[in-house]
Scaffold this active site. Structure first.
Site, PDB file in Angstrom:
ATOM      1  N   CYS A 111       0.824  -1.200   0.000  1.00  0.00           N
ATOM      2  CA  CYS A 111       0.000   0.000   0.000  1.00  0.00           C
ATOM      3  C   CYS A 111       0.869   1.266   0.000  1.00  0.00           C
ATOM      4  O   CYS A 111       1.602   1.514  -0.942  1.00  0.00           O
ATOM      5  CB  CYS A 111      -0.965  -0.057   1.176  1.00  0.00           C
ATOM      6  SG  CYS A 111      -2.364   1.069   1.086  1.00  0.00           S
ATOM      7  N   HIS A 112       0.821   2.073   1.061  1.00  0.00           N
ATOM      8  CA  HIS A 112       1.640   3.283   1.178  1.00  0.00           C
ATOM      9  C   HIS A 112       3.003   2.997   1.806  1.00  0.00           C
ATOM     10  O   HIS A 112       3.844   3.884   1.887  1.00  0.00           O
ATOM     11  CB  HIS A 112       0.911   4.335   2.019  1.00  0.00           C
ATOM     12  CG  HIS A 112      -0.228   4.987   1.306  1.00  0.00           C
ATOM     13  ND1 HIS A 112      -1.457   4.390   1.185  1.00  0.00           N
ATOM     14  CD2 HIS A 112      -0.309   6.175   0.667  1.00  0.00           C
ATOM     15  CE1 HIS A 112      -2.269   5.192   0.511  1.00  0.00           C
ATOM     16  NE2 HIS A 112      -1.603   6.282   0.188  1.00  0.00           N
TER      17      HIS A 112
END
Length: 186
Positions: A111-112
């Site tokens: 994800c991030h």
């Protein structure tokens, strides 16, 4: 089962980690016999983020100052918007990530989470994926970004979001079984 006996995995996270992206891999790693340690900026507990709200707390095992890449077989960096943004401000956290890469150990980020990898300057010429909103950041840092469920590049495992966790967890376990990837660049 228990194919990861005697393997240790550091999980680098702080408040605001995407809850499923820490807990799901942690459970699967432990089910395979691995020992996991949550490494964070401070002792105590860190709190997850789930569905737009604060989630459950997870105990911290070691601070980034106490953790050493030498003591682990792999590193996991969960996402969440807040988590990597806070971690990348810590020189000790960035150094820890760099040490895993310099030792050619498997690193997994979802994800991030790859924002930490950008800060550690370890993404150049790597094939990777991430949450779509940080695609430009990765490309600008020299990564070759692709929109795929899971991407593996010389021991670096990346995925886009919680929807990819099954594939992400499977590849993380596979890479830990394989061990160091000497062709890995840092």
């Amino acid at each position: 089962m228990n194919t990861l006996n005697n393997r240790k995995v550091a999980i680098l996270a702080t408040d605001g980690f995407e809850q499923s992206e820490l807990l799901s891999p942690k459970r699967q790693l432990e089910a395979e016999g691995a020992t996991t340690h949550v490494v964070s900026l401070e002792k105590g507990n860190i709190r997850g983020w789930e569905n737009g709200n604060w989630g459950q707390e997870v105990p911290v095992d070691l601070t980034v100052e106490e953790a050493r890449a030498d003591n682990y077989d792999a590193l996991l960096i969960p996402g969440g918007v807040i988590n990597p943004d806070t971690l990348r401000k810590s020189t000790s956290a960035v150094n820890l990530v760099q040490n895993f890469f310099s030792q050619h150990k498997p690193v997994a980020s979802i994800c991030h989470g790859p924002q930490m990898l950008i800060e550690a300057d370890v993404v150049k010429d790597r094939k990777m994926t991430s949450y779509p909103s940080i695609r430009t950041d990765l490309v600008n840092a020299g990564a070759q970004w692709v929109d795929e469920e899971v991407v593996v590049d010389s021991g670096l495992v990346t995925s886009r979001s919680p929807q990819d966790l099954t594939a992400f967890n499977d590849k993380l376990i596979e890479e830990i079984r394989e061990g160091k990837h000497e062709e890995q660049t840092a």
